[in-house]
Design an enzyme around this catalytic site. Structure first.
Site, PDB file in Angstrom:
ATOM      1  N   ASP A 122       0.814  -1.225   0.000  1.00 41.82           N
ATOM      2  CA  ASP A 122       0.000   0.000   0.000  1.00 41.82           C
ATOM      3  C   ASP A 122       0.846   1.273   0.000  1.00 41.82           C
ATOM      4  OD1 ASP A 122       0.845  -0.512   2.567  1.00 41.82           O
ATOM      5  OD2 ASP A 122      -1.097  -0.109   3.518  1.00 41.82           O
ATOM      6  N   GLY A 123       1.974   1.252   0.720  1.00 46.93           N
ATOM      7  CA  GLY A 123       2.839   2.439   0.771  1.00 46.93           C
ATOM      8  C   GLY A 123       3.410   2.754  -0.599  1.00 46.93           C
ATOM      9  N   THR A 145       2.574  -8.192  -0.752  1.00 47.54           N
ATOM     10  CA  THR A 145       3.075  -7.982   0.610  1.00 47.54           C
ATOM     11  C   THR A 145       2.807  -9.240   1.424  1.00 47.54           C
ATOM     12  OG1 THR A 145       2.728  -6.905   2.749  1.00 47.54           O
ATOM     13  CG2 THR A 145       0.934  -6.686   1.195  1.00 47.54           C
ATOM     14  N   ASP A 147       2.444  -9.252   4.367  1.00 48.84           N
ATOM     15  CA  ASP A 147       1.557  -8.848   5.474  1.00 48.84           C
ATOM     16  C   ASP A 147       0.068  -9.033   5.109  1.00 48.84           C
ATOM     17  OD1 ASP A 147       4.003  -8.029   6.488  1.00 48.84           O
ATOM     18  OD2 ASP A 147       3.701  -5.930   5.943  1.00 48.84           O
ATOM     19  N   ARG A 182       9.248 -28.319  26.264  1.00 49.92           N
ATOM     20  CA  ARG A 182       9.458 -26.867  26.299  1.00 49.92           C
ATOM     21  C   ARG A 182       8.256 -26.075  25.771  1.00 49.92           C
ATOM     22  NH1 ARG A 182      15.544 -26.720  23.758  1.00 49.92           N
ATOM     23  NH2 ARG A 182      16.627 -27.041  25.726  1.00 49.92           N
ATOM     24  N   GLU A 242       5.014  -9.922  15.160  1.00 45.18           N
ATOM     25  CA  GLU A 242       6.050  -8.978  15.600  1.00 45.18           C
ATOM     26  C   GLU A 242       5.484  -7.706  16.241  1.00 45.18           C
ATOM     27  OE1 GLU A 242       8.314  -7.841  12.140  1.00 45.18           O
ATOM     28  OE2 GLU A 242       6.546  -7.179  11.039  1.00 45.18           O
ATOM     29  N   GLN A 291      10.850 -15.614   5.821  1.00 42.21           N
ATOM     30  CA  GLN A 291       9.458 -15.607   5.343  1.00 42.21           C
ATOM     31  C   GLN A 291       9.298 -14.944   3.982  1.00 42.21           C
ATOM     32  OE1 GLN A 291       6.894 -14.550   9.169  1.00 42.21           O
ATOM     33  NE2 GLN A 291       9.029 -13.984   9.379  1.00 42.21           N
TER      34      GLN A 291
HETATM   35  O1  F6P Z   1       6.117  -5.384   4.984  1.00 43.43           O
HETATM   36  C1  F6P Z   1       6.855  -6.545   4.857  1.00 43.43           C
HETATM   37  C2  F6P Z   1       7.794  -6.742   6.015  1.00 43.43           C
HETATM   38  O2  F6P Z   1       8.484  -7.965   5.825  1.00 43.43           O
HETATM   39  C3  F6P Z   1       7.131  -6.702   7.380  1.00 43.43           C
HETATM   40  O3  F6P Z   1       6.423  -7.892   7.688  1.00 43.43           O
HETATM   41  C4  F6P Z   1       8.320  -6.416   8.257  1.00 43.43           C
HETATM   42  O4  F6P Z   1       7.927  -5.755   9.441  1.00 43.43           O
HETATM   43  C5  F6P Z   1       9.156  -5.504   7.407  1.00 43.43           C
HETATM   44  O5  F6P Z   1       8.749  -5.696   6.063  1.00 43.43           O
HETATM   45  C6  F6P Z   1      10.632  -5.717   7.496  1.00 43.43           C
HETATM   46  O6  F6P Z   1      11.264  -4.768   6.709  1.00 43.43           O
HETATM   47  P1  F6P Z   1      12.826  -4.773   6.421  1.00 43.43           P
HETATM   48  O7  F6P Z   1      13.080  -5.693   5.269  1.00 43.43           O
HETATM   49  O8  F6P Z   1      13.118  -3.357   6.071  1.00 43.43           O
HETATM   50  O9  F6P Z   1      13.530  -5.245   7.662  1.00 43.43           O
END
Ligand code: F6P
Length: 365
Positions: A122-123, A145, A147, A182, A242, A291
């Site tokens: 989106d950005g 993305t 996300d 664990r 995160e 990921q």
């Molecule tokens: O937006 C994708 C993403 O992988 C997020 O899940 C994560 O917070 C961020 O980018 C990590 O960004 P960078 O590659 O700048 O560490």
């Protein structure tokens, strides 16, 4: 501006912008195949997102079908990308922020492009659209993305692969958790949305799933661990996004010596909190950029290919300022403004939350 009529040969540009993810090369491959073989157009691959159009001479590669044919399974992006350097607030040599948008627009016109396909989150799409409006760029967007937080599409490129990787990580952690009795905590990406955590958590059999959208208490996490112990289950799998906050509501971040912060550390925070309440051994795995890398899942490759073809077809119909979307197993398109206006977090009343609760997974309160 050189806009050709529908049916005339075109020269189109393609760029990848923002963080990389699996499936980007599959999009590039589809765009080149469809544009060259179906329409007889020329495709220029722009290097390093908009930086390639800002450079003089503009940095690009003319893409041929032979060159991209083997890209279906390749991770990353052959064009390079950046998630820094907003051209409207670009870091200048003297430390100030400057507007370099006109240079990018001039780069597009210098290359004689009739249209530009921008693959981004989106950005990136918001920035590309602003450039397009300002400079007469015929833009078509493709959402990517891990996300998966772009509201108008059920699927953004990269998400499914990220979920597969996080699920596989849980599958593997399961054995060590059981062998050592664990509590294993897996910290995953996703920025402010918990889509990766909830999908992988359900698919990977997590006992606790923590996402930014739903508050939790450490007491209830420990209750879950204890409840399992009472049933003779000697281990517990926890997946945490995160951006989950501390119980006190603070973001957990890592800051480097330049003062730049990013999410990181919630897994260790939880591990430490848990051992203060209950006598268990905890270990944390931070999955990080694993990921985003490597071979895309079949679903990501499929959607990437469908999006690439659909984006080229939009250009053929001169339908610009639109983003392709995946809705109800179909590729459709919506105005980019609509796409960037609709952020998608996990719906606390949605199917996945109900599923997790129905499986007695602790998901917060
Ligand atoms: O937006 C994708 C993403 O992988 C997020 O899940 C994560 O917070 C961020 O980018 C990590 O960004 P960078 O590659 O700048 O560490």
């Amino acid at each position: 501006m050189s806009i050709k009529n529908v049916g005339e040969p075109k020269r189109i540009g393609i760029l990848t912008s923002g963080g990389d993810c699996s499936g980007l090369n599959a999009v590039i491959r589809a765009v080149v195949n469809c544009a060259v073989n179906t329409y007889g157009w020329e495709v220029l691959g722009i290097r390093q997102a908009t930086l390639g159009l800002m450079a003089r001479p503009p940095q690009f590669t003319k893409l041929e079908v032979d060159q991209v044919d083997s890209l279906l399974t390749a991770g990353g992006t052959m064009l390079g990308t950046t998630n820094k350097g907003d051209p409207f607030a670009f870091p200048m040599a003297d430390g100030s922020l400057g507007d370099r948008s006109e240079e990018i627009i001039a780069g597009y016109h210098q290359l004689g492009l009739d249209a530009l396909i921008g693959i981004g989150g989106d950005g990136s799409l918001a920035i590309l659209r602003r450039l397009a409006q300002q400079g007469g760029i015929n833009l078509v967007g493709i959402p990517k993305t891990i996300d998966n937080d772009i509201g108008v599409t059920e699927h953004a490129i990269g998400f499914d692969t990220a979920v597969n990787i996080a699920t596989e990580a849980l599958d593997r952690l399961h054995f060590t958790a059981a062998s050592h009795s664990r509590v294993m905590i897996l910290e995953v990406m996703g920025r402010d949305a918990g889509h990766i955590a909830i999908a992988a958590g359900i698919a990977g059999g997590a006992n606790v799933i923590l996402i930014p959208e739903i508050p939790y208490t450490v007491e209830h996490i420990c209750h879950k661990i204890k409840e399992r112990q009472d049933k003779g289950k000697n281990y517990c799998l926890i997946i945490v996004s995160e951006a989950v906050r501390t119980q006190g509501g603070e973001n957990v971040t890592i800051t480097n010596r330049l003062g730049q912060s990013r999410y990181g550390g919630i897994g260790e925070y939880l591990a430490d909190e848990i051992i203060q309440h209950i006598d268990v051994e905890t270990r944390v795995t931070v999955l990080g950029h694993i990921q985003r890398g490597g071979t895309a899942s079949p679903l990501d490759r499929l959607v990437a290919t469908a999006f690439g073809v659909a984006a080229v077809n939009l250009i053929a119909e001169a339908k610009y300022d639109r983003m392709v979307t995946w809705q109800n197993r179909q590729v459709l398109s919506v105005p980019i403004t609509e796409a960037i206006a609709q952020y998608s977090a996990v719906d606390p009343n949605g199917t996945l939350v109900k599923t997790a609760r129905g499986m007695s997974i602790y998901l917060g309160d």
